[in-house]
Design an enzyme around this catalytic site. Structure first.
Site, short mmCIF file in Angstrom:
data_model
loop_
_atom_site.label_atom_id
_atom_site.label_comp_id
_atom_site.label_asym_id
_atom_site.label_seq_id
_atom_site.Cartn_x
_atom_site.Cartn_y
_atom_site.Cartn_z
N ILE A 61 0.83 -1.20 0.00
CA ILE A 61 0.00 0.00 0.00
C ILE A 61 0.87 1.25 0.00
O ILE A 61 1.96 1.26 0.57
CB ILE A 61 -0.98 -0.03 1.20
CG1 ILE A 61 -2.13 0.94 1.03
CG2 ILE A 61 -0.23 0.19 2.53
CD1 ILE A 61 -3.31 0.69 1.98
N CYS A 62 0.40 2.29 -0.68
CA CYS A 62 1.01 3.61 -0.65
C CYS A 62 -0.14 4.62 -0.51
O CYS A 62 -1.18 4.27 0.04
CB CYS A 62 1.87 3.86 -1.89
SG CYS A 62 0.96 3.93 -3.44
N ARG A 63 0.02 5.84 -0.97
CA ARG A 63 -1.06 6.81 -0.82
C ARG A 63 -2.23 6.50 -1.75
O ARG A 63 -3.37 6.47 -1.32
CB ARG A 63 -0.55 8.23 -1.05
CG ARG A 63 -1.66 9.28 -0.81
CD ARG A 63 -1.17 10.69 -1.01
NE ARG A 63 -0.76 10.85 -2.39
CZ ARG A 63 0.19 11.68 -2.79
NH1 ARG A 63 0.83 12.43 -1.94
NH2 ARG A 63 0.51 11.76 -4.06
N MET A 90 -3.87 4.18 0.62
CA MET A 90 -4.34 4.68 1.92
C MET A 90 -5.50 5.66 1.77
O MET A 90 -6.32 5.77 2.67
CB MET A 90 -3.18 5.34 2.69
CG MET A 90 -2.22 4.35 3.32
SD MET A 90 -3.00 3.21 4.52
CE MET A 90 -3.60 4.35 5.78
#
Length: 111
Positions: A61-63, A90
């Site tokens: 996961i990242c932004r 996220m």
């Protein structure tokens, strides 16, 4: 897979048994992350590959999903099989009401 498509998983389907790998930068992590996530900034991944399990499901996961998709592709090319990109990152995690905590353990926010 077609082109740059990588396997993905909706954030609503990520459970506690999944190793959630957060590849955002330190300031993003401190502002807010998923409880139980493991922080490994994307640029540090090549030197820290041994930290990513190969024997269980991994969701990256990242932004918003761009960096994590790159990491999923990298892991797939390096022998990982049970790795998926967290759809929407996220931002989506927060949007569907999943918990976000800051570096101090208090409620966090996605930046």
């Amino acid at each position: 897979m077609f082109g740059s498509q990588v396997p993905s998983v909706p954030v609503t389907e990520i459970d506690d048994e999944t190793y959630l790998l957060d590849v955002r930068e330190d300031d993003e992590w401190v502002a807010g992350h998923a409880p139980g996530a493991h922080h490994l900034p994307m640029m540090e991944l090549p030197a820290r590959l041994a930290e990513v399990p190969t024997d269980r499901d991994v969701a990256v996961i990242c932004r918003s999903g761009g960096r994590s998709a790159q990491v999923v592709g990298y892991l797939l090319n390096n022998g990982w099989e049970q790795v998926r990109n967290a759809d929407g990152g996220m931002r989506q995690w927060e949007a569907v009401g999943r918990p976000v905590v800051g570096g101090d353990g208090q409620p966090g926010r996605v930046i």
